[in-house]
Every structure is written in C-alpha cells, then in structure tokens.
Write a protein that holds these residues in place. Structure first.
Motif, short mmCIF file in Angstrom:
data_model
loop_
_atom_site.label_atom_id
_atom_site.label_comp_id
_atom_site.label_asym_id
_atom_site.label_seq_id
_atom_site.Cartn_x
_atom_site.Cartn_y
_atom_site.Cartn_z
N UNK A 1 0.82 -1.20 0.00
CA UNK A 1 0.00 0.00 0.00
C UNK A 1 0.87 1.26 0.00
N UNK A 2 1.95 1.23 0.77
CA UNK A 2 2.84 2.39 0.80
C UNK A 2 3.49 2.61 -0.56
N UNK A 3 3.90 1.51 -1.22
CA UNK A 3 4.52 1.64 -2.53
C UNK A 3 3.53 2.22 -3.54
N UNK A 4 2.29 1.74 -3.50
CA UNK A 4 1.28 2.25 -4.44
C UNK A 4 0.99 3.73 -4.18
N UNK A 5 0.94 4.10 -2.91
CA UNK A 5 0.69 5.51 -2.59
C UNK A 5 1.84 6.39 -3.04
N UNK A 6 3.05 5.94 -2.81
CA UNK A 6 4.21 6.72 -3.24
C UNK A 6 4.24 6.85 -4.77
N UNK A 7 3.91 5.76 -5.46
CA UNK A 7 3.87 5.80 -6.92
C UNK A 7 2.82 6.80 -7.41
N UNK A 8 1.64 6.79 -6.75
CA UNK A 8 0.59 7.74 -7.14
C UNK A 8 1.03 9.18 -6.89
N UNK A 9 1.70 9.44 -5.79
CA UNK A 9 2.19 10.78 -5.50
C UNK A 9 3.25 11.22 -6.50
N UNK A 10 4.11 10.29 -6.90
CA UNK A 10 5.15 10.62 -7.88
C UNK A 10 4.54 10.98 -9.23
N UNK A 59 1.29 6.61 -16.74
CA UNK A 59 1.02 5.34 -16.08
C UNK A 59 2.33 4.63 -15.77
N UNK A 60 2.33 3.88 -14.66
CA UNK A 60 3.50 3.11 -14.24
C UNK A 60 3.04 2.06 -13.24
N UNK A 61 3.90 1.08 -12.97
CA UNK A 61 3.56 0.06 -11.98
C UNK A 61 4.82 -0.47 -11.32
N UNK A 62 4.67 -0.98 -10.10
CA UNK A 62 5.76 -1.59 -9.34
C UNK A 62 5.56 -3.11 -9.36
N UNK A 63 6.56 -3.80 -9.84
CA UNK A 63 6.58 -5.27 -9.80
C UNK A 63 5.27 -5.84 -10.35
N UNK A 64 4.61 -6.68 -9.54
CA UNK A 64 3.38 -7.35 -9.98
C UNK A 64 2.12 -6.63 -9.55
N UNK A 65 2.24 -5.41 -9.02
CA UNK A 65 1.06 -4.67 -8.58
C UNK A 65 0.30 -4.11 -9.77
N UNK A 66 -0.93 -3.73 -9.53
CA UNK A 66 -1.74 -3.12 -10.58
C UNK A 66 -1.12 -1.79 -11.01
N UNK A 67 -1.18 -1.48 -12.29
CA UNK A 67 -0.61 -0.20 -12.75
C UNK A 67 -1.42 0.98 -12.22
N UNK A 68 -0.73 2.09 -12.04
CA UNK A 68 -1.35 3.34 -11.59
C UNK A 68 -1.44 4.28 -12.79
N UNK A 69 -2.63 4.79 -13.05
CA UNK A 69 -2.85 5.69 -14.19
C UNK A 69 -3.42 7.01 -13.68
N UNK A 70 -2.84 8.13 -14.12
CA UNK A 70 -3.35 9.44 -13.75
C UNK A 70 -3.36 10.35 -14.97
#
Length: 440
Positions: A1-10, A59-70
């Motif tokens: 969850x922390x990784x996904x949140x950091x990715x979204x903020x980036x 859009x980007x994603x970390x490892x096997x997590x769902x991609x983040x799109x903004x």
C-alpha cells in the motif's frame, strides 16, 4: 500500500510539473522528456507518458502490482516565464537529489498557486514599451512611438477584460487588431495639421505585439520532433489566432475608410547601415520589454535585448544583400538558437525564455499589414502583390521557428545518457535538463 501511494504521488508530481510547462508554452517533446526524467529520478521504472494539446496522462507500476494511471487537463494557457523558470529549477533540484518528493510536491503547489511579484499594471506597461521599441525599430517618429505605446496598453487591458469573461482568444485577437487600426487612423487624422505620423507603422508594431502571444515556437517544435497530433493542434491554434488579427485589422481598414480616415499602403524603406543600428536598438528595447511583460527574470532582460538587437542587425544586413526576407530572418534566428543555449545556462533560465523574446522583433508585422492594405485596394496587380506579401509573412514566421530549433540542434548535442533516458525526444531541449545521472 505504501509503494502504491508513493507511486501515485510521484505520478501526480510529474503531471503537475508537466501541466505548468505545457500551459506556459513548452513543446510536447520537452514536457514528455521532463516528466520521464523526474519519474526516473524518483525511482519509477519505465513510466509511460502521453502529452496532447489539452491533456497529460501517465502510467507506471511496481513489480506485480496493478498499474497506476493518472491524467490532468490543461485548462488555460498563458505566457509565463517566471513559472517556467521556477519549475525548471525544481526539476534540476530533483534530478540532482537536492529535493525529495515531498519537498518537490510542496514547491510545485506553491508555484501553481502563488501570483507574481511583478504587478499586472507593470506587465501592461511592458507591452506598451515593447510596441514603442518596435515602432522605433520600424523607423517611426516620436509620434509613432507614443501612439504605439498607448495602443498597446489599450489592447492589453481590453484583452485582459475579455479574458476574464472567458471570451475565446480568437475574438481577443480580432478586438486587438481593430483597436490598433482605429487608434492609428484617428491619431493620424487628429495630428495631421502639426505633425506627420505614419499610421502604418503603428499598426505594424501592434500586429507584432499580437503575434508575440501566439505559440509559433512550440507548434513548430512539436511538428519537427514527431508530435504531429499536438503540433497540428498548435498550428491550427496559431493559424486561428493569426486569422483573428487579420480579421481585426481588415475590419479596422474598412471602418477607417467609412469614417474618411485613409490608411496608407506601407512601402518598406531601403535601410542603410545607420538605419540598421537604430532598428537594432529598437529591437533590443522591444525584446527586453516583451520578456518583462511575460514575467521573465530581471537578470535575463539585458542579455535578451542585446541578443535580439544583434540578431536584427544580422537580419537587416543580410537583407541589404537582396536575400529574401525568410532567409535573412532564418539565418538570424539560427544565430539566436546557437547562442541562447550558452546564455541560458549562465543565467540559469530555460533556453525557451531567451529564444522567444529574442526573435519577437523579427515577426512579420510589416508583411501582414502591407498584404492587408493591398488586398483591400482595387486592381488585380495590388491583390496579387498582397497575396504574395501574406505568403511571405507565413514563410517568415516558419523560418524564425525553424532557424531557432536548428541552432539548438547544433548548440546542444544529446549525450548518451540523455538519449537513453529520453527515448521519445527527437530534438533539442528548450526546457528541462539535457543530462540525467541517477543520484546515489
């Protein structure tokens, strides 16, 4: 969850940076490359960036997590070199490791929400001084310089009022062209008994002012660097805005003729070396005033003026050898692009802040005025000559942008690391870093 949140903020940080750059006139290639560099500096691998004329998505994603799109929309566009410079400094701090993500998010929020240290009335005075310098550059008298100043301030305040009412830019250009023509005609009629004033020079100076607000540079840069969709939209916007100027000035011609105020057909004078030096001085004043009105940093005004005066002297000297107008301004614009990279590096501003004001005095205001004056005349020879003058104006505007970008190609070699990071960049950088080395 922390990784996904950091990715979204980036991604949100990258999009906000890109929004400021795109709305300030930067090309899509520069915006795309800058967003990708910031993402990679903050440890986001292989981000996908898409920039169009009105929106940015990432859009980007970390490892096997769902991609983040903004995605973000560009709601308004304005010439704002202060915000452009501040964001450029922020990007360089991020890449160098001097600003972490939270600090960068706070800084970009302040940039987007804060106003300018320079009051708005000062910007209006800057537009007036720009037209006064342009009137001097065109060989006008003191009366021409004064009327051009008053007309420019009036146009700026009128366009500002129309912008607050959310009227499209096309109608603002029509109003600006009409006001410039009518004021020049009325001032000529009122002063004809005691002073000679060439109304054509006043209108030409104000046409250059109106052309300066059009993003020719970004449009040509997008087209040359492979962003054809965005480039096509920007070219269409530039053509529509130029069409507004033509409609306003031609309407002013018709109204002036109805009221009995005749506007002369401008016959370009043969310039000697003394005239070249005076024109260069006027161009220097006009370019520096345009940069001031566009909120460029104060430290850049004198170098911009000197570079613009030097470029105009080159253009007029080449024109004395009977070269065509597009070729003479193209060579001068190439010199501007060649020199501006080093000048911008020393002043710590993006090259975009240097090159656009420096070439503004060479915009084809004279050709547009002469073409419109001839098109309203009677007789096929005059109409044919008017069409030729309008084609020359279009060629001159294209030569200016293409010459600057070619100069940047020569002055700014793309290093191996920059080529690897900025894979979609197919041209020189007018905004953003040109080298990226991962901070450890």
């Amino acid at each position: 969850m922390d990784e996904s949140r950091r990715l979204a903020q980036t991604l949100d940080l990258c999009l906000r940076i890109g929004e400021v750059l795109l709305s300030s006139g930067a090309g899509a290639a520069d915006v795309t490359a800058t967003m990708r560099v910031v993402a990679q500096a903050l440890d986001v691998r292989n981000p996908q960036v898409d920039v169009t004329f009105t929106s940015l998505s990432m859009t980007a994603q970390h490892a096997d997590e769902l991609p983040v799109f903004q995605m973000r929309q560009v709601m308004q566009r304005d010439i704002d070199y202060e915000d452009l410079t501040r964001v450029d400094h922020l990007v360089r701090d991020i890449v160098a490791g001097r600003a972490d993500m939270q600090t960068a998010r706070a800084r970009v929020a302040r940039i987007a929400s804060s106003g300018h240290a320079r009051p708005r009335w000062a910007a209006s005075a800057g537009w007036g001084l720009m037209c006064a310098g342009t009137g001097l550059q065109l060989g006008g008298s003191v009366a021409v310089v004064v009327v051009a100043f008053v007309a420019a301030v009036s146009i700026d305040r009128l366009q500002l009022a129309m912008s607050k009412r959310r009227l499209p830019f096309f109608y603002q250009q029509i109003a600006g062209g009409g006001v410039a023509t009518i004021l020049a005609a009325v001032a000529t009629k009122l002063t004809e008994s005691f002073v000679h004033m060439d109304a054509s020079l006043v209108v030409s100076a104000n046409i250059i002012m109106l052309l300066a607000g059009i993003g020719f540079m970004g449009a040509i840069q997008d087209a040359l660097s492979g962003f054809y969709l965005t480039g096509g939209a920007r070219v269409l916007e530039a053509l529509l805005a130029t069409g507004g100027i033509i409609a306003g000035v031609s309407g002013g011609f018709s109204l002036a003729a109805t009221l009995g105020f005749d506007l002369p057909v401008l016959v370009p004078a043969r310039t000697d070396l003394v005239g070249v030096s005076v024109a260069a001085g006027g161009a220097a004043v006009g370019a520096a005033a345009f940069a001031y009105a566009s909120y460029a940093p104060m430290r850049s005004l004198i170098p911009i003026g000197l570079l613009s005066g030097f470029a105009l002297a080159i253009s007029e000297t080449i024109a004395l050898q009977d070269f065509g107008r597009p070729w003479s301004v193209g060579v001068a614009a190439f010199v501007v692009g060649l020199v501006s990279y080093a000048v911008a590096s020393r002043l710590r501003v993006p090259p975009f802040v240097i090159v656009v004001p420096a070439v503004v005095p060479m915009l084809p205001g004279l050709s547009i005025y002469r073409g419109l004056a001839l098109l309203t005349a009677t007789g096929h020879p005059a109409v044919a000559e008017g069409l030729l003058s309008m084609v020359t104006a279009a060629s001159t505007a294209t030569a200016l942008a293409a010459g600057v970008i070619l100069g940047e190609y020569v002055a700014q070699p793309v290093k191996r690391e920059a080529r690897r990071v900025e894979t979609r960049l197919a041209g020189p950088r007018l905004v953003g870093v040109t080298r990226f080395r991962r901070h450890r």
